[in-house]
Design a protein around this motif. Structure first.
Motif, PDB file in Angstrom:
ATOM      1  N   LYS A   3      -8.972   3.197   3.239  1.00 57.24           N
ATOM      2  CA  LYS A   3      -9.625   2.341   2.246  1.00 57.24           C
ATOM      3  C   LYS A   3      -8.608   1.381   1.622  1.00 57.24           C
ATOM      4  O   LYS A   3      -8.884   0.193   1.447  1.00 57.24           O
ATOM      5  N   ALA A   4      -7.404   1.888   1.302  1.00 55.47           N
ATOM      6  CA  ALA A   4      -6.368   1.039   0.696  1.00 55.47           C
ATOM      7  C   ALA A   4      -5.932  -0.065   1.654  1.00 55.47           C
ATOM      8  O   ALA A   4      -5.712  -1.205   1.244  1.00 55.47           O
ATOM      9  N   LYS A  31     -15.919  -0.752   5.253  1.00 57.17           N
ATOM     10  CA  LYS A  31     -14.888  -0.202   4.365  1.00 57.17           C
ATOM     11  C   LYS A  31     -14.998   1.309   4.238  1.00 57.17           C
ATOM     12  O   LYS A  31     -16.047   1.844   3.892  1.00 57.17           O
ATOM     13  N   GLU A  80      -8.768  -2.665   1.808  1.00 56.73           N
ATOM     14  CA  GLU A  80      -8.789  -3.471   0.581  1.00 56.73           C
ATOM     15  C   GLU A  80      -7.593  -4.415   0.518  1.00 56.73           C
ATOM     16  O   GLU A  80      -7.706  -5.522  -0.010  1.00 56.73           O
ATOM     17  N   ALA A  81      -6.440  -4.008   1.056  1.00 58.55           N
ATOM     18  CA  ALA A  81      -5.256  -4.874   1.064  1.00 58.55           C
ATOM     19  C   ALA A  81      -5.522  -6.126   1.899  1.00 58.55           C
ATOM     20  O   ALA A  81      -5.145  -7.234   1.511  1.00 58.55           O
ATOM     21  N   VAL A 113       0.859  -1.194   0.000  1.00 61.40           N
ATOM     22  CA  VAL A 113       0.000   0.000   0.000  1.00 61.40           C
ATOM     23  C   VAL A 113       0.898   1.248   0.000  1.00 61.40           C
ATOM     24  O   VAL A 113       1.872   1.313   0.746  1.00 61.40           O
ATOM     25  N   SER A 147      -3.944   5.531   3.348  1.00 62.06           N
ATOM     26  CA  SER A 147      -5.380   5.537   3.051  1.00 62.06           C
ATOM     27  C   SER A 147      -6.074   4.392   3.785  1.00 62.06           C
ATOM     28  O   SER A 147      -5.728   3.226   3.591  1.00 62.06           O
TER      29      SER A 147
END
Length: 99
Positions: A70-71, A96, A74-75, A42, A68
């Motif tokens: 969100k990042a 999320k 998602e990771a 990330v 982030s």
């Protein structure tokens, strides 16, 4: 002295720049390694420390960066696990984040 050391350690882990993610489904070192690899890809992540027994990951940002939420979320999903809570400089999330 031991108690003071514990307090200092817990304060260091909760440094305001760090992001902490609670992750469901991790059981072993292989799980942690997979999540660590995704988190370290990330942008602005300096390091990620994953504890499968506690089900948490602590993400430390690069010196001048902000990670982030969100990042990060998602990771964890890309690694095949379910984030249940994220706390960091941008706030607390139980689903999320949008950014």
């Amino acid at each position: 002295a031991w108690l003071m050391a514990c307090i200092a350690i817990s304060e260091a882990a909760d440094a305001p720049k760090d992001t902490v993610v609670s992750i469901k489904g991790m059981h072993c070192a292989a799980c942690a390694k997979k999540v660590t690899a995704k988190l370290q890809s990330v942008p602005s992540v300096k390091s990620a420390s994953v504890n499968p027994k506690k089900g948490i990951a602590v993400i430390t940002p690069a010196d001048d960066g902000q990670v982030s939420p969100k990042a990060v979320w998602e990771a964890v999903e890309k690694a095949g696990y379910k984030p249940t809570e994220l706390k960091g400089p941008s706030g607390s999330f139980k689903k999320k984040p949008t950014e």
